[in-house]
Enzyme design. Structure first.
Site, PDB file in Angstrom:
ATOM      1  N   THR A   1      40.871 -17.585  52.933  1.00  0.00           N
ATOM      2  CA  THR A   1      41.716 -18.441  53.781  1.00  0.00           C
ATOM      3  C   THR A   1      41.355 -19.914  53.575  1.00  0.00           C
ATOM      4  O   THR A   1      42.235 -20.777  53.503  1.00  0.00           O
ATOM      5  CB  THR A   1      41.506 -18.058  55.264  1.00  0.00           C
ATOM      6  OG1 THR A   1      41.829 -16.681  55.399  1.00  0.00           O
ATOM      7  CG2 THR A   1      42.375 -18.884  56.190  1.00  0.00           C
TER       8      THR A   1
ATOM      9  N   ASP B   1      30.395 -11.427  57.636  1.00  0.00           N
ATOM     10  CA  ASP B   1      29.451 -11.378  56.516  1.00  0.00           C
ATOM     11  C   ASP B   1      28.447 -12.540  56.540  1.00  0.00           C
ATOM     12  O   ASP B   1      27.419 -12.471  55.870  1.00  0.00           O
ATOM     13  CB  ASP B   1      30.196 -11.414  55.171  1.00  0.00           C
ATOM     14  CG  ASP B   1      31.232 -10.313  55.070  1.00  0.00           C
ATOM     15  OD1 ASP B   1      31.066  -9.278  55.740  1.00  0.00           O
ATOM     16  OD2 ASP B   1      32.217 -10.489  54.324  1.00  0.00           O
TER      17      ASP B   1
ATOM     18  N   GLY C   1      29.281  -6.462  54.613  1.00  0.00           N
ATOM     19  CA  GLY C   1      28.686  -7.743  54.230  1.00  0.00           C
ATOM     20  C   GLY C   1      29.130  -8.253  52.878  1.00  0.00           C
ATOM     21  O   GLY C   1      28.667  -9.281  52.421  1.00  0.00           O
TER      22      GLY C   1
ATOM     23  N   HIS D   1      34.387  -0.250  59.902  1.00  0.00           N
ATOM     24  CA  HIS D   1      35.050  -1.298  60.681  1.00  0.00           C
ATOM     25  C   HIS D   1      34.613  -1.374  62.137  1.00  0.00           C
ATOM     26  O   HIS D   1      35.022  -2.313  62.843  1.00  0.00           O
ATOM     27  CB  HIS D   1      36.563  -1.137  60.576  1.00  0.00           C
ATOM     28  CG  HIS D   1      37.073  -1.488  59.205  1.00  0.00           C
ATOM     29  ND1 HIS D   1      36.992  -0.607  58.155  1.00  0.00           N
ATOM     30  CD2 HIS D   1      37.593  -2.633  58.707  1.00  0.00           C
ATOM     31  CE1 HIS D   1      37.476  -1.192  57.062  1.00  0.00           C
ATOM     32  NE2 HIS D   1      37.849  -2.409  57.374  1.00  0.00           N
TER      33      HIS D   1
ATOM     34  N   ARG E   1      33.378  -4.622  62.974  1.00  0.00           N
ATOM     35  CA  ARG E   1      34.306  -5.752  63.063  1.00  0.00           C
ATOM     36  C   ARG E   1      35.176  -5.721  64.310  1.00  0.00           C
ATOM     37  O   ARG E   1      35.776  -6.730  64.683  1.00  0.00           O
ATOM     38  CB  ARG E   1      35.206  -5.722  61.835  1.00  0.00           C
ATOM     39  CG  ARG E   1      35.141  -6.984  61.051  1.00  0.00           C
ATOM     40  CD  ARG E   1      35.762  -6.807  59.713  1.00  0.00           C
ATOM     41  NE  ARG E   1      37.195  -6.616  59.779  1.00  0.00           N
ATOM     42  CZ  ARG E   1      37.938  -6.391  58.700  1.00  0.00           C
ATOM     43  NH1 ARG E   1      37.382  -6.315  57.512  1.00  0.00           N
ATOM     44  NH2 ARG E   1      39.224  -6.237  58.807  1.00  0.00           N
TER      45      ARG E   1
HETATM   46  O1  F6P Z   1      34.672  -9.746  54.920  1.00  0.00           O
HETATM   47  C1  F6P Z   1      34.612  -8.913  56.009  1.00  0.00           C
HETATM   48  C2  F6P Z   1      34.623  -7.464  55.599  1.00  0.00           C
HETATM   49  O2  F6P Z   1      34.542  -6.669  56.759  1.00  0.00           O
HETATM   50  C3  F6P Z   1      33.554  -7.095  54.589  1.00  0.00           C
HETATM   51  O3  F6P Z   1      32.274  -6.943  55.177  1.00  0.00           O
HETATM   52  C4  F6P Z   1      34.134  -5.827  54.004  1.00  0.00           C
HETATM   53  O4  F6P Z   1      33.680  -5.597  52.695  1.00  0.00           O
HETATM   54  C5  F6P Z   1      35.603  -6.118  54.001  1.00  0.00           C
HETATM   55  O5  F6P Z   1      35.842  -7.150  54.941  1.00  0.00           O
HETATM   56  C6  F6P Z   1      36.464  -4.931  54.324  1.00  0.00           C
HETATM   57  O6  F6P Z   1      37.777  -5.312  54.143  1.00  0.00           O
HETATM   58  P1  F6P Z   1      39.002  -4.432  54.640  1.00  0.00           P
HETATM   59  O7  F6P Z   1      39.107  -4.589  56.121  1.00  0.00           O
HETATM   60  O8  F6P Z   1      40.156  -5.027  53.937  1.00  0.00           O
HETATM   61  O9  F6P Z   1      38.715  -3.022  54.260  1.00  0.00           O
END
Ligand code: F6P
Length: 356
Positions: free
Chosen positions: A116, A138, A181, A278, A281
């Site tokens: 981005t 990350d 990461g 995920h 996240r």
């Molecule tokens: O960059 C953040 C991240 O969560 C990384 O740690 C991981 O490799 C990637 O994105 C996963 O991406 P996606 O959500 O597209 O599978």
């Protein structure tokens, strides 16, 4: 006379704290600058389709602790390489310029990671008034000490290490935990240290299977019949390659299974694998990330109102500062293998699988 306008968008993968940035920017724009804020939907895509919504303090009320992003996001939608219906990539940056002019947007806050920020810098060079906010779990962006979302991911991964510890100890097992990461080992290093892992494998320090086995055997001799291995998704064997779920998109994943298969051949303990994915996240940001995200949002709105474009907010020590966006995208911030943090881990008996 119409109010001056700031647009705000979230790009790339989501991350806990995005909504906190949005809320802080909207409040600051309203309270301190008398600007109105347009929420641009689906990252840069919204700047091509015109999908936007006016964000008022009322509309953003209650979003501070919420994960994800109110504005939605995508990894696709790069205006410079936009995939048309026939799949062919075309440059649609002119459409972005037209949208910005048509809607009278005086500044755009782009919240995102490496990808981005690169787009934001290119648009800025074309004359789009861009301000950037660094985001990624990350923590691999240069020019800022921390990105928001990282500490939340570390907290989730640490909780996983804690949980694996009790079951590993009960069953005399080796637990291999794969964390995210990308090509930086920050989440693995921090969560491994916080959770008291025995072995931490990071991309910056290629490992040797025999060294991992040696550590496990040493611990067995000392009476510890279980082990916790935290492996970053981007880790690799010495002389080997990263493990990809999808090589064409460079989607990392699966290294924990490789480590487990390799060590299983040499030890008599059972080995189990957990891939956290995920979960790291999603969900609510921890307090540290809420505060950092709020500080970034305020500073980004200030930069846009002052007309300081081409700049990114950053944390330096205790302070929020601004730096040229290009400084953040030049090189990823990786774990320094000689750093105090790594040396501390070594002093505590952690093995990085490299024989140190
Ligand atoms: O960059 C953040 C991240 O969560 C990384 O740690 C991981 O490799 C990637 O994105 C996963 O991406 P996606 O959500 O597209 O599978």
């Amino acid at each position: 006379m119409r109010k001056r306008r700031i647009g705000i968008l979230t790009g790339g993968g989501d991350c806990p704290g995005l909504n906190a940035v949005i809320r802080a920017a909207v409040r600051t724009a309203n309270n301190d600058h008398d600007y109105e804020v347009l929420g641009i939907q689906l990252g840069f895509e919204g700047l091509m389709t015109g999908a936007m919504v006016e964000l008022t303090p009322e509309l953003t009320r209650g979003i501070l602790p919420k994960g994800g992003t109110l504005l939605r996001t995508t990894n696709r939608g790069n205006p410079f390489e936009y995939a048309g219906a026939d799949g062919k990539k075309e440059d649609r940056s002119k459409v972005v310029l037209e949208t910005v002019a048509r809607l009278g947007i005086d500044g755009i806050i782009a919240i995102g990671g490496d990808g981005t920020l690169k787009i934001a810098q290119r648009l800025y060079e074309l004359g789009v008034p861009m301000v950037a906010v660094p985001k990624t779990i990350d923590n691999d962006l240069a020019a800022t000490d921390y990105t928001f979302g990282f500490m939340t991911a570390v907290a989730v991964a640490t909780d996983a290490v804690d949980r694996l510890h009790t079951t590993a100890e009960s069953h005399d097992r080796v637990m291999v935990l794969e964390v995210m990461g990308r090509n930086a080992g920050w989440i693995a290093l921090y969560s491994g240290l916080a959770g008291g892992a025995d072995i931490i494998l990071v991309p910056e320090i290629p490992y040797r299977t025999e060294e991992i086995v040696k550590t496990i055997r040493e611990r067995q001799r000392e009476g510890a019949m279980f082990d916790i291995v935290v492996v970053a998704e981007g880790a690799k064997r010495e002389g080997g390659e990263e493990s990809y779920l999808d090589k064409s998109t460079r989607r990392l994943g699966g290294i924990a299974y490789q480590v487990a298969a390799d060590i299983s051949q040499h030890i008599d303990l059972e080995v189990r694998v957990t891939v956290l994915g995920h979960i790291q996240r999603g969900g609510s940001p921890i307090a540290f990330d809420r505060i950092l995200a709020s500080r970034f949002g305020k500073e980004a709105a200030d930069l846009a109102a002052r007309g300081e474009f081409g700049r990114m907010v950053a944390l330096r020590g205790e302070n929020i500062v601004s730096v040229p966006i290009r400084d953040a995208i030049s090189n990823p911030k990786l774990v320094d293998t000689q750093s105090q943090l790594v040396k501390t881990a070594l002093s505590l008996g952690v093995s990085f699988g490299d024989g140190r």
